[in-house]
Structure formats: structure tokens, C-alpha cells
Design a protein around this motif. Structure first.
Motif, PDB file in Angstrom:
ATOM      1  N   ILE A  96      33.497  41.392  46.921  1.00  0.00           N
ATOM      2  CA  ILE A  96      34.085  42.148  46.746  1.00  0.00           C
ATOM      3  C   ILE A  96      34.559  42.581  45.686  1.00  0.00           C
ATOM      4  O   ILE A  96      34.411  42.218  44.143  1.00  0.00           O
ATOM      5  CB  ILE A  96      35.396  40.829  47.780  1.00  0.00           C
ATOM      6  CG1 ILE A  96      36.111  40.355  46.585  1.00  0.00           C
ATOM      7  CG2 ILE A  96      34.773  41.001  48.828  1.00  0.00           C
ATOM      8  CD1 ILE A  96      36.788  39.189  47.546  1.00  0.00           C
ATOM      9  N   LYS A  97      36.129  43.281  45.991  1.00  0.00           N
ATOM     10  CA  LYS A  97      36.757  44.177  44.523  1.00  0.00           C
ATOM     11  C   LYS A  97      36.338  43.287  43.746  1.00  0.00           C
ATOM     12  O   LYS A  97      37.376  42.230  43.811  1.00  0.00           O
ATOM     13  CB  LYS A  97      37.912  45.168  45.168  1.00  0.00           C
ATOM     14  CG  LYS A  97      37.386  46.097  46.002  1.00  0.00           C
ATOM     15  CD  LYS A  97      38.481  46.936  46.279  1.00  0.00           C
ATOM     16  CE  LYS A  97      38.396  47.788  47.696  1.00  0.00           C
ATOM     17  NZ  LYS A  97      39.114  48.439  47.591  1.00  0.00           N
ATOM     18  N   ARG A  98      36.957  43.632  42.027  1.00  0.00           N
ATOM     19  CA  ARG A  98      37.207  42.853  41.317  1.00  0.00           C
ATOM     20  C   ARG A  98      38.505  41.801  41.124  1.00  0.00           C
ATOM     21  O   ARG A  98      38.164  40.857  41.041  1.00  0.00           O
ATOM     22  CB  ARG A  98      37.493  43.144  39.554  1.00  0.00           C
ATOM     23  CG  ARG A  98      37.055  42.604  38.543  1.00  0.00           C
ATOM     24  CD  ARG A  98      37.628  43.626  36.875  1.00  0.00           C
ATOM     25  NE  ARG A  98      38.685  44.186  37.239  1.00  0.00           N
ATOM     26  CZ  ARG A  98      39.579  44.814  36.582  1.00  0.00           C
ATOM     27  NH1 ARG A  98      39.061  45.173  35.608  1.00  0.00           N
ATOM     28  NH2 ARG A  98      40.756  45.787  36.376  1.00  0.00           N
ATOM     29  N   ASP A  99      39.337  42.243  41.101  1.00  0.00           N
ATOM     30  CA  ASP A  99      40.486  41.574  41.808  1.00  0.00           C
ATOM     31  C   ASP A  99      40.484  40.556  42.287  1.00  0.00           C
ATOM     32  O   ASP A  99      41.178  39.077  42.317  1.00  0.00           O
ATOM     33  CB  ASP A  99      41.727  42.376  41.696  1.00  0.00           C
ATOM     34  CG  ASP A  99      42.228  43.805  40.234  1.00  0.00           C
ATOM     35  OD1 ASP A  99      41.286  42.738  39.120  1.00  0.00           O
ATOM     36  OD2 ASP A  99      43.199  44.340  40.459  1.00  0.00           O
ATOM     37  N   ALA A 100      40.282  41.649  43.850  1.00  0.00           N
ATOM     38  CA  ALA A 100      39.427  39.771  44.423  1.00  0.00           C
ATOM     39  C   ALA A 100      38.591  39.151  44.558  1.00  0.00           C
ATOM     40  O   ALA A 100      39.346  37.731  44.604  1.00  0.00           O
ATOM     41  CB  ALA A 100      39.649  40.757  46.481  1.00  0.00           C
ATOM     42  N   MET A 101      38.183  39.658  43.491  1.00  0.00           N
ATOM     43  CA  MET A 101      37.393  38.027  43.433  1.00  0.00           C
ATOM     44  C   MET A 101      37.561  36.724  42.601  1.00  0.00           C
ATOM     45  O   MET A 101      37.463  36.307  42.183  1.00  0.00           O
ATOM     46  CB  MET A 101      35.490  38.958  42.774  1.00  0.00           C
ATOM     47  CG  MET A 101      34.509  38.597  42.698  1.00  0.00           C
ATOM     48  SD  MET A 101      33.941  38.027  44.082  1.00  0.00           S
ATOM     49  CE  MET A 101      32.037  37.310  43.668  1.00  0.00           C
TER      50      MET A 101
END
Length: 259
Positions: A96-101
Motif C-alpha cells: 500500500i502507499k508508503r506512509d500507510a505501509m
């Protein structure tokens, strides 16, 4: 880099992961970045106490023996805690998107996940992961939450390849967004009653969810157990962390007290 300190508790003892064998009396080196953090950020120097662990030998009291710029060494003292047996759920996490990951990796580490396998699915926004960055986040989370190991994080694989590598003796919970499926707490409790509490796994989808083809392919795997996580559609990162919390509460160690 973070250790188990805060501005409100500036003199609490830093806790650090080291990649070296640990035993009383040994002198061991700091990892890159730890010396600068201890000296420049925490203002610690020779003789100051630290707590160290390496994921293998347990947790030890130690003292800073030398520190200069980014280099530091520690003298290991008495063992504070023995290394427990490996445990915790495994997570197949669609990229998933970097920050969420990064947030999922941090929270999954705090929840005691044993391993994280990023997987690439048809609707994934990202098709690769920064292993060095995710490993650092997991290490810092382990230092902060006082766990004695760091979850293994693998490079991303296509979903079908990750499923092919999965141990068929380990139940893998698939969180279903639609359709009839037992609630995850109910499905997990059934396994616990059968004496199959751990190991277990959880597979969660990307922001756009799994495709029907992917869902059908997973459902055909005999080790996949479909389950629901409440009446609402959760964000990918929320589903991953919530699912892990349920599994740890019912099958894992969230029901145990602190030693």
C-alpha cells in the motif's frame, strides 16, 4: 532513531537492538546511527546505562564503554530476560502507499507479528518496498515496545507466489469485505478450541481490495479461512492492524500479563 525514552522521561534507560552475540562481560559495538543518537540526542556518555537485545540471546543490562561521533561500544552486564520461543501471527500484506505501509509495519511490530510478507496484487498502487526503511521502522518499534525480537520482513512477492510458499499446515485468515463469512473472533476462537492457536496468518488486500479472480484463487487454497471484520469497510491499513489485534487477543499473547 527512537529508543524507549521521551522528553518527559529524559533520564530513562535507552533500549537498543544490537546485531552481535550478547553475554555478560562482552564488549559489543553499536549499530550505525546509535552512537550519534546516544551522544548527540540523548546526551549519554561512558558509564551510562543502556538495555540491549539481539533477538537471540535475551535482554541484557549494559553500560556505554566508549562513544565518539557515530561510534559506540557497550559492556554487557547481567541478563534481564531470557529469549522467548518465536511466536505471533504472520502477515501477508498487500503493498500500500508508503506512509500507510510504514504505519502498518510499526503497529504490527508492536502487536507481536512474527513475520511480514509484502505481496503484490492487481490493485496495488506500489509494486515494491523499501526493505531497509521498513526494517529500521520495525527495529525502532521493537526497541520502544520492549519486545525481544524483530519481525522478519521479506521482499515483495506476487500474491500467487506467496501463497505457493505458504505452509499449508498454518491457517491463513482472509478478511472478506463482502459476502457471508464468520466473524474473525469466532473463526479464530474455533481454531483456539481445536488447539491450533499458533501459528496462524492473516492476508489483507490493497486500497482497492482484492479482485474477484484473486479472491477465488485464495478460496481454493485449503489452508485459507475466510472471515469478516465487522460490518464496516475498513481502510487497508486499519484492516491489517485490527485483524492482527483480534488474532493476538484470541490465539496469541495479548491475553497474557507482563513477566
Amino acid at each position: 532513531m527512537r529508543a524507549s525514552v521521551s522528553s518527559q522521561h529524559a533520564m530513562s534507560i535507552p533500549r537498543l537492538f544490537l546485531d552481535a552475540p550478547l553475554s555478560p562481560g562482552e564488549e559489543v559495538p553499536a549499530l550505525p546511527g546509535q552512537g550519534r543518537y546516544l551522544g548527540s540526542v540523548l546526551r549519554r556518555g561512558p558509564g551510562d546505562p543502556v538495555v540491549v537485545f539481539n533477538g537471540r540471546d535475551g535482554e541484557f543490562a549494559a553500560t556505554v564503554s566508549t562513544i565518539r561521533k557515530d561510534e559506540a561500544r557497550f559492556t554487557v552486564g547481567a541478563r534481564l530476560r531470557a529469549q522467548p520461543e518465536p511466536g505471533g501471527p504472520q502477515l501477508l500484506l498487500a503493498t500500500i502507499k508508503r506512509d500507510a505501509m510504514e504505519w502498518v509495519v510499526e503497529k504490527a511490530t508492536e502487536l507481536g507479528v512474527a513475520a511480514i510478507q509484502p505481496v503484490i496484487t492487481a490493485r496495488c498502487v506500489a509494486d515494491k518496498v523499501n526493505l531497509a526503511r521498513l526494517g529500521l521502522i520495525a527495529r525502532e518499534a521493537a526497541e520502544q515496545c520492549e519486545r525481544l525480537d524483530i519481525p522478519a520482513i521479506a521482499d515483495a512477492l506476487p500474491l500467487h507466489a506467496a501463497l505457493d510458499r505458504w505452509d499449508p499446515a498454518v491457517p491463513l485468515f482472509l478478511l472478506a469485505e463482502r459476502g457471508a463469512a464468520p466473524a474473525l473472533p469466532v473463526a479464530a476462537a474455533r481454531l483456539a478450541e481445536e488447539g491450533r492457536a499458533m501459528p496462524v496468518g492473516l492476508v489483507t488486500g490493497p486500497e482497492g481490495g482484492f479482485t474477484p479472480v484473486e479472491l477465488d484463487a485464495m478460496r481454493r487454497r485449503p489452508f485459507v479461512v475466510e472471515a469478516a471484520l465487522g460490518p464496516r469497510i475498513l481502510r487497508a491499513e486499519t484492516a491489517a492492524v485490527s485483524g492482527l489485534a483480534v488474532l493476538q487477543a484470541i490465539c496469541g499473547d495479548l491475553g497474557h500479563g507482563r513477566n
